[in-house]
Design a protein around this motif. Structure first.
Motif, PDB file in Angstrom:
ATOM      1  N   THR B 145      10.731 -27.360 -24.821  1.00 41.97           N
ATOM      2  CA  THR B 145      10.196 -27.127 -23.483  1.00 41.97           C
ATOM      3  C   THR B 145       9.794 -28.436 -22.815  1.00 41.97           C
ATOM      4  N   VAL B 146       9.201 -29.340 -23.590  1.00 38.86           N
ATOM      5  CA  VAL B 146       8.683 -30.563 -22.982  1.00 38.86           C
ATOM      6  C   VAL B 146       9.783 -31.620 -22.857  1.00 38.86           C
ATOM      7  N   TYR B 147      10.629 -31.741 -23.892  1.00 41.93           N
ATOM      8  CA  TYR B 147      11.597 -32.838 -23.898  1.00 41.93           C
ATOM      9  C   TYR B 147      13.040 -32.380 -23.707  1.00 41.93           C
ATOM     10  N   GLY B 148      13.319 -31.098 -23.949  1.00 36.51           N
ATOM     11  CA  GLY B 148      14.662 -30.611 -23.654  1.00 36.51           C
ATOM     12  C   GLY B 148      15.616 -30.560 -24.824  1.00 36.51           C
ATOM     13  N   VAL B 161       8.321 -44.606 -21.104  1.00 31.01           N
ATOM     14  CA  VAL B 161       8.902 -43.325 -21.493  1.00 31.01           C
ATOM     15  C   VAL B 161       9.735 -42.770 -20.333  1.00 31.01           C
ATOM     16  N   LYS B 162      10.624 -41.840 -20.662  1.00 32.74           N
ATOM     17  CA  LYS B 162      11.519 -41.288 -19.652  1.00 32.74           C
ATOM     18  C   LYS B 162      10.934 -40.067 -18.946  1.00 32.74           C
ATOM     19  N   ASN B 163      10.281 -39.202 -19.712  1.00 34.77           N
ATOM     20  CA  ASN B 163       9.796 -37.962 -19.096  1.00 34.77           C
ATOM     21  C   ASN B 163       8.297 -38.004 -18.909  1.00 34.77           C
ATOM     22  N   ASP B 164       7.860 -37.467 -17.794  1.00 36.52           N
ATOM     23  CA  ASP B 164       6.435 -37.290 -17.604  1.00 36.52           C
ATOM     24  C   ASP B 164       6.052 -35.936 -18.200  1.00 36.52           C
ATOM     25  N   VAL B 165       4.812 -35.824 -18.613  1.00 33.62           N
ATOM     26  CA  VAL B 165       4.299 -34.537 -19.074  1.00 33.62           C
ATOM     27  C   VAL B 165       3.141 -34.200 -18.153  1.00 33.62           C
ATOM     28  N   ASP B 166       3.317 -33.128 -17.364  1.00 34.19           N
ATOM     29  CA  ASP B 166       2.280 -32.814 -16.375  1.00 34.19           C
ATOM     30  C   ASP B 166       1.229 -31.871 -16.964  1.00 34.19           C
ATOM     31  N   LEU B 169       2.429 -28.554 -18.463  1.00 34.94           N
ATOM     32  CA  LEU B 169       3.030 -28.664 -19.789  1.00 34.94           C
ATOM     33  C   LEU B 169       1.975 -28.928 -20.849  1.00 34.94           C
TER      34      LEU B 169
ATOM     35  N   PRO C  29      14.406 -23.154 -21.789  1.00 39.18           N
ATOM     36  CA  PRO C  29      13.399 -23.864 -20.996  1.00 39.18           C
ATOM     37  C   PRO C  29      14.042 -24.623 -19.834  1.00 39.18           C
ATOM     38  N   ARG C  31      13.564 -27.589 -18.792  1.00 37.72           N
ATOM     39  CA  ARG C  31      13.927 -28.985 -19.031  1.00 37.72           C
ATOM     40  C   ARG C  31      15.039 -29.145 -20.051  1.00 37.72           C
ATOM     41  N   PHE C  32      15.589 -28.051 -20.522  1.00 38.68           N
ATOM     42  CA  PHE C  32      16.582 -28.138 -21.584  1.00 38.68           C
ATOM     43  C   PHE C  32      17.761 -29.010 -21.149  1.00 38.68           C
ATOM     44  N   HIS C  86      18.567 -40.805 -16.220  1.00 37.36           N
ATOM     45  CA  HIS C  86      17.359 -41.599 -15.999  1.00 37.36           C
ATOM     46  C   HIS C  86      17.651 -42.850 -15.175  1.00 37.36           C
TER      47      HIS C  86
END
Lengths: 158, 364, 177
Positions: B145-148, B161-166, B169, C29, C31-32, C86
């Motif tokens: 869910t968080v990273y895919g 880092v590439k993804n933000d976690v809001d 999440l 999900p 973000r998948f 990215h």
């Protein structure tokens, strides 16, 4: 007898070969096959420990030089009609390891592959989709509808 | 048959073996039920990655190092990025540092749970194996869910880092941790007291503390022998100095102690993730990238299996001239010799699993 | 015994833990990372994604007539790392949540996404250029005093000429004043 074989659908057994993978696909295969959440036994499939009992073989990893002969030997021990599934991008194309000095893949250079499940690693549902596809091919082969492997594409090993 | 008894003979184990996750090849010399000598043949997962790394550019290598091993797939790119950041003097934003630790601890929980699950699998305690794997699925869902992706997070990049976690999440992560913690107490109780499990693991594969020092062991294997080594505390990096956690040790030095260390570390990781959720600062995710100068850099971190070390040498181009890593399993591998001395054949795979060997890390 | 009953009750109340797939669609999900998707409208052909791609899944090359370029993503080589997404400067690359990737060997070499992105013939000299996507240009030249609509259709050298002409005209008007 015909009616009997129509009613009774046979169940393929799965076997896993690690051809030098990074564990990702292997862990996902273990997850798919062994835990109730994905429960591959619903599809009539079951993991087995010996290649001689196997019907569907799942191969992971880019086929390293060192493991090549062993993989081919184990693969040849699996009785026909067998269905080969390449899990993850490594056996299909070499993936990120493409061009490495000890990479002998893609695996279809040596072994006739039937189903590809790309992903790095593919999620368990995706692997299950691949197993379903393989099961269909396997049943067709058993019933003589689909042809088996066209020719055995082995390289002569030193 | 009676002639064979009492005589030594060599039993090949692997490389394609059910109990072994990866291709490993042991030649086990046994006398009856007892193992007298173990010869390890390695190299089956050698993919030539160090050579490949000198053909790929610095960005491609982030992805390549992530595929060294999927069980510690966050530690490798993290350490690689840290080595380059040390080399070029890049200051990683604080929010990115927090998120890096978050990804690392999530992976640590999943990795430790997988190892103790496999322990139950080898013993033949299938229901416990399934239960622990189902509990691990909570963490797998968090990763997805968080990273895919369920294994390769792809969280790190050069300078951040590439993804933000809001906040949303983080709410989800906290809820998942709550569920996980409920299960963890139960699992730890089972592992600590179940008679079947204890009789198979207590006193098996013993590694005394002085041998652990002599072999230079790292990670949960060393900590299971009472050796309190942890890079996160001994050579702090990132934001670890600001977080509070305990270095878990057990004194037994056997398979059981190592499993208990891993299980109790899961709880420490849960607490670390909670601290991150509570203290996450605002800010940027990546630092601006300068031209990476010619030079040498190194970094070390605590991967789920122990100390991970990266060395990089660059010229002025964006392709490294040398990338070298030393993985924890490399250190722990040799100690198998001590652990397997005079053990029963049935315990071989159990002992191998107890060092959480990462063959794909070691042979790259 | 009591613990066993408690566990049984808990598990019965919880219901099955098995994922309904393949009988029903599985939860995915948001973000998948499923498959790389390119928006050809926004791609400028800068090749940064090609530079980032560890496996070499992205191929960008001019078509035979040189009137555009072909952008190919080989899904069977793509490690789904998201580096291309990215670092894409125009955000032309996204990853879809589609994970239905299993396919038979016959489809192996068709398991790719092909995009053909046309070049624009320069309004001045006819040379092939990749025009800046309008949305991007609107952002880039938001505060420019010059009207860019026609200038964007020129190749760099014709644009240089146009700029020189513009300068000349403004100098002339200055002199007349």
């Amino acid at each position: 007898m015909n009616l009997f074989s129509d009613i009774v659908v046979r169940s393929p057994w799965l076997y896993r070969i690690n051809a030098g993978s990074c564990n990702g696909c292997d862990v996902e295969l273990a997850t798919t096959a062994c835990i109730p959440r994905y429960d591959v036994e619903r599809l009539g499939c079951r993991y087995c420990g010996s290649p001689r009992h196997a019907d569907i073989v799942l191969i992971t990893g880019p086929l390293t030089l060192r493991v090549r002969d062993k993989v081919l030997r184990v693969w040849q021990e699996i009785p026909e009609p067998k269905v080969t599934v390449a899990v993850g991008i490594c056996p299909i194309s070499g993936g990120v390891f493409r061009g490495g000095h000890s990479i002998e893949g893609p695996i279809d250079r040596y072994i006739p592959v039937d189903v590809n499940v790309p992903g790095c690693p593919p999620r368990p549902q995706s692997i299950m989709e691949g197993v379903l596809l393989a099961k269909k091919i396997w049943l067709d082969r058993l019933n003589g509808i689909a042809p088996g492997h066209k020719e055995e594409r082995h390289v002569s090993l030193p | 048959m009676s002639e064979a008894l009492g005589k030594e003979f060599t039993l090949p184990l692997g490389p394609m073996h059910v109990a072994l996750e990866e291709p490993m090849y042991f030649k086990v010399t046994v006398e009856g039920e007892r193992v007298r000598h173990v010869e390890i043949t390695s190299g089956h997962v050698h993919r030539g990655m160090e050579a490949l790394a000198t053909k790929r550019n610095l960005f491609q290598n982030i992805v390549l190092t992530e595929r060294v091993c999927s069980l510690c797939s966050n530690s490798h790119p993290l350490t690689y990025c840290m080595a380059i950041e040390n080399l070029a003097g890049i200051e990683v934003p604080r929010r990115a540092q927090y998120l890096r630790v978050l990804a690392d601890e999530i992976k640590r929980v999943a990795s430790h749970l997988f190892n103790v699950a496999i322990l139950a699998h080898i013993i033949g305690y299938k229901s416990l194996f399934m239960h622990v794997m189902e509990v691990r699925e909570i963490m797998q869902d968090v990763k997805e869910t968080v990273y895919g992706n369920r294994m390769d997070l792809a969280a790190n990049t050069l300078g951040g880092v590439k993804n933000d976690v809001d906040a949303q999440l983080f709410g989800y992560i906290t809820r998942s941790l709550q569920r996980l913690e409920g299960h963890m107490q139960e699992i730890i109780d089972i592992y600590a007291s179940n008679p079947m499990l204890c009789s198979r693991t207590v006193g098996v594969g013993v590694l005394p503390k002085d041998e652990a020092i002599r072999y230079g062991l790292v990670g949960p294997v060393a900590r299971g022998s009472g050796l309190a080594v942890d890079v996160r505390r001994d050579a702090p990096y990132g934001i670890y100095p600001e977080l509070s956690f305990n270095v878990i040790t057990e004194t037994g030095g056997d398979v059981h102690s190592r499993a208990m260390v891993r299980l109790r570390e899961v709880n420490e990781s849960i607490s670390l993730i909670r601290q991150i959720a509570a203290n996450l600062p605002e800010g940027k995710l990546t630092a601006p990238l300068p031209v990476i100068p010619a030079g040498q850099g190194c970094a070390r971190t605590e991967a789920p299996r122990g100390e991970l070390f990266y060395f990089i040498r660059t010229d002025e181009s964006d392709i490294p001239t040398r990338l070298k890593w030393r993985v924890p399993s490399y250190m722990n591998w040799d100690a198998l010799e001590v652990m397997m001395k005079d053990c029963a054949v049935a315990d071989v795979s159990l002992i191998v699993n107890s060092i959480d060997p990462c063959v794909s890390c070691t042979e790259r | 015994m009591f613990r066993f009953l408690k566990l049984l009750g808990k598990n019965l109340a919880q219901g099955p833990s098995t994922d309904p797939f393949p009988a029903k669609e599985a939860h995915t999900p948001e973000r998948f990372r499923g498959r790389v998707v390119v928006n050809p409208e926004q791609c400028v052909g800068c090749r940064i994604c090609h530079h980032m791609c560890a496996g070499g899944a992205i191929r960008i090359e001019d078509n035979e007539e040189k009137t555009g370029y072909n952008f190919t993503v080989w899904h069977n080589t793509c490690a789904l790392c998201g580096m291309c997404r990215h670092y894409c400067p125009t955000k032309a690359i996204t990853l879809s949540t589609d994970w239905h990737n299993a396919h038979t060997q016959e489809d192996k070499y068709d398991w790719a996404a092909h995009y053909s992105i046309p070049y624009l013939a320069c309004a001045g000299c006819g040379a092939h250029i990749r025009m800046l996507p309008p949305q991007l240009a609107a952002r880039l030249y938001a505060h420019s005093p010059v009207d860019m609509t026609d200038l964007l259709k020129l190749c760099p050298s014709c644009r240089q000429l146009a700029a020189a002409r513009r300068e000349e005209i403004s100098n002339d008007t200055h002199e007349q004043e």
